[in-house]
Design a protein around this motif. Sequence first.
Motif, PDB file in Angstrom:
ATOM      1  N   THR A  70       0.843  -1.195   0.000  1.00  0.00           N
ATOM      2  CA  THR A  70       0.000   0.000   0.000  1.00  0.00           C
ATOM      3  C   THR A  70       0.875   1.240   0.000  1.00  0.00           C
ATOM      4  N   ILE A  71       0.628   2.121  -0.958  1.00  0.00           N
ATOM      5  CA  ILE A  71       1.353   3.389  -1.004  1.00  0.00           C
ATOM      6  C   ILE A  71       0.483   4.477  -0.404  1.00  0.00           C
ATOM      7  N   SER A  72       1.107   5.393   0.309  1.00  0.00           N
ATOM      8  CA  SER A  72       0.393   6.540   0.854  1.00  0.00           C
ATOM      9  C   SER A  72       1.354   7.711   0.929  1.00  0.00           C
ATOM     10  N   ARG A  73       0.801   8.899   1.115  1.00  0.00           N
ATOM     11  CA  ARG A  73       1.649  10.079   1.212  1.00  0.00           C
ATOM     12  C   ARG A  73       1.050  11.052   2.213  1.00  0.00           C
ATOM     13  N   ASP A  74       1.933  11.831   2.824  1.00  0.00           N
ATOM     14  CA  ASP A  74       1.539  12.883   3.751  1.00  0.00           C
ATOM     15  C   ASP A  74       2.192  14.165   3.260  1.00  0.00           C
ATOM     16  N   ASN A  75       1.392  14.998   2.616  1.00  0.00           N
ATOM     17  CA  ASN A  75       1.953  16.224   2.042  1.00  0.00           C
ATOM     18  C   ASN A  75       2.399  17.217   3.115  1.00  0.00           C
ATOM     19  N   THR A  76       1.902  17.080   4.338  1.00  0.00           N
ATOM     20  CA  THR A  76       2.334  17.970   5.410  1.00  0.00           C
ATOM     21  C   THR A  76       3.733  17.611   5.905  1.00  0.00           C
ATOM     22  N   LYS A  77       4.141  16.373   5.635  1.00  0.00           N
ATOM     23  CA  LYS A  77       5.467  15.913   6.058  1.00  0.00           C
ATOM     24  C   LYS A  77       6.400  15.668   4.873  1.00  0.00           C
ATOM     25  N   ASN A  78       5.925  15.972   3.664  1.00  0.00           N
ATOM     26  CA  ASN A  78       6.725  15.730   2.458  1.00  0.00           C
ATOM     27  C   ASN A  78       7.257  14.298   2.418  1.00  0.00           C
ATOM     28  N   THR A  79       6.384  13.366   2.737  1.00  0.00           N
ATOM     29  CA  THR A  79       6.808  11.984   2.881  1.00  0.00           C
ATOM     30  C   THR A  79       5.844  11.051   2.143  1.00  0.00           C
ATOM     31  N   VAL A  80       6.430  10.051   1.490  1.00  0.00           N
ATOM     32  CA  VAL A  80       5.651   8.982   0.878  1.00  0.00           C
ATOM     33  C   VAL A  80       6.054   7.681   1.559  1.00  0.00           C
ATOM     34  N   TYR A  81       5.082   6.801   1.742  1.00  0.00           N
ATOM     35  CA  TYR A  81       5.293   5.553   2.459  1.00  0.00           C
ATOM     36  C   TYR A  81       4.959   4.368   1.553  1.00  0.00           C
ATOM     37  N   LEU A  82       5.573   3.250   1.862  1.00  0.00           N
ATOM     38  CA  LEU A  82       5.213   1.997   1.216  1.00  0.00           C
ATOM     39  C   LEU A  82       5.089   0.939   2.296  1.00  0.00           C
ATOM     40  N   GLN A  83       3.862   0.544   2.578  1.00  0.00           N
ATOM     41  CA  GLN A  83       3.618  -0.529   3.527  1.00  0.00           C
ATOM     42  C   GLN A  83       3.636  -1.847   2.758  1.00  0.00           C
ATOM     43  N   MET A  84       4.520  -2.729   3.153  1.00  0.00           N
ATOM     44  CA  MET A  84       4.694  -4.007   2.465  1.00  0.00           C
ATOM     45  C   MET A  84       4.364  -5.137   3.426  1.00  0.00           C
ATOM     46  N   ASN A  85       3.321  -5.874   3.106  1.00  0.00           N
ATOM     47  CA  ASN A  85       2.890  -7.012   3.920  1.00  0.00           C
ATOM     48  C   ASN A  85       3.051  -8.308   3.137  1.00  0.00           C
ATOM     49  N   SER A  86       3.007  -9.410   3.852  1.00  0.00           N
ATOM     50  CA  SER A  86       3.100 -10.736   3.223  1.00  0.00           C
ATOM     51  C   SER A  86       4.276 -10.807   2.258  1.00  0.00           C
ATOM     52  N   LEU A  87       5.408 -10.355   2.729  1.00  0.00           N
ATOM     53  CA  LEU A  87       6.585 -10.271   1.850  1.00  0.00           C
ATOM     54  C   LEU A  87       7.043 -11.651   1.411  1.00  0.00           C
ATOM     55  N   LYS A  88       7.539 -11.687   0.178  1.00  0.00           N
ATOM     56  CA  LYS A  88       8.018 -12.914  -0.444  1.00  0.00           C
ATOM     57  C   LYS A  88       9.491 -12.756  -0.812  1.00  0.00           C
ATOM     58  N   PRO A  89      10.210 -13.870  -0.929  1.00  0.00           N
ATOM     59  CA  PRO A  89      11.623 -13.757  -1.342  1.00  0.00           C
ATOM     60  C   PRO A  89      11.796 -12.983  -2.654  1.00  0.00           C
ATOM     61  N   GLU A  90      10.839 -13.088  -3.545  1.00  0.00           N
ATOM     62  CA  GLU A  90      10.954 -12.377  -4.829  1.00  0.00           C
ATOM     63  C   GLU A  90      10.757 -10.872  -4.698  1.00  0.00           C
ATOM     64  N   ASP A  91      10.393 -10.399  -3.518  1.00  0.00           N
ATOM     65  CA  ASP A  91      10.332  -8.957  -3.270  1.00  0.00           C
ATOM     66  C   ASP A  91      11.705  -8.384  -2.914  1.00  0.00           C
ATOM     67  N   THR A  92      12.690  -9.241  -2.767  1.00  0.00           N
ATOM     68  CA  THR A  92      14.045  -8.787  -2.448  1.00  0.00           C
ATOM     69  C   THR A  92      14.579  -7.904  -3.561  1.00  0.00           C
ATOM     70  N   ALA A  93      14.987  -6.697  -3.201  1.00  0.00           N
ATOM     71  CA  ALA A  93      15.462  -5.720  -4.186  1.00  0.00           C
ATOM     72  C   ALA A  93      15.902  -4.463  -3.451  1.00  0.00           C
ATOM     73  N   VAL A  94      16.533  -3.573  -4.206  1.00  0.00           N
ATOM     74  CA  VAL A  94      16.734  -2.214  -3.731  1.00  0.00           C
ATOM     75  C   VAL A  94      15.502  -1.418  -4.159  1.00  0.00           C
ATOM     76  N   TYR A  95      14.898  -0.737  -3.207  1.00  0.00           N
ATOM     77  CA  TYR A  95      13.697   0.039  -3.464  1.00  0.00           C
ATOM     78  C   TYR A  95      14.047   1.518  -3.551  1.00  0.00           C
ATOM     79  N   TYR A  96      13.602   2.139  -4.631  1.00  0.00           N
ATOM     80  CA  TYR A  96      13.926   3.527  -4.907  1.00  0.00           C
ATOM     81  C   TYR A  96      12.671   4.395  -4.896  1.00  0.00           C
ATOM     82  N   CYS A  97      12.804   5.556  -4.333  1.00  0.00           N
ATOM     83  CA  CYS A  97      11.758   6.571  -4.342  1.00  0.00           C
ATOM     84  C   CYS A  97      11.935   7.446  -5.591  1.00  0.00           C
ATOM     85  N   HIS A  98      10.820   7.845  -6.200  1.00  0.00           N
ATOM     86  CA  HIS A  98      10.862   8.604  -7.455  1.00  0.00           C
ATOM     87  C   HIS A  98       9.788   9.684  -7.424  1.00  0.00           C
ATOM     88  N   ALA A  99      10.128  10.862  -7.910  1.00  0.00           N
ATOM     89  CA  ALA A  99       9.188  11.983  -7.968  1.00  0.00           C
ATOM     90  C   ALA A  99       9.077  12.473  -9.411  1.00  0.00           C
TER      91      ALA A  99
END
Length: 121
Positions: A70-99
């Motif tokens: 689930t992605i969410s953002r808080d414009n008052t904090k200039n922050t974007v979040y990524l909640q990751m549940n039920s993680l799998k080995p294939e989710d292994t990676a470097v995760y990058y933020c992009h604007a």
Amino acid sequence: VQLVESGGGLVQPGGSLRLSCVASGFTFSSYAMSWYRQAPGKERELVTTITRADAGGNRYYVDSVKGRFTISRDNTKNTVYLQMNSLKPEDTAVYYCHARPLYGGYGGPYWGRGTQVTVSS
């Protein structure tokens, strides 16, 4: 301009992590925010995008994470979040933020330096 990711780490399969990306140096609310990931030996792929923070904001998820991330953002904090549940080995990676600017006349796009997520028992 800076995008600083945090929250990565080592987690067991089935576990959860919450990534954060704090933005500075640009008008955060005028940008679509995304998370990309790149696994070893693979191309960088778009995981999820959120446009606006309100209920009308569009969200996109790659099929492999639908129902788990689930992605969410808080414009008052200039922050974007990524909640990751039920993680799998294939989710292994470097995760990058992009604007990416939502409107003309703005700079970018911009990238963060990434945070490592490793899913392993």
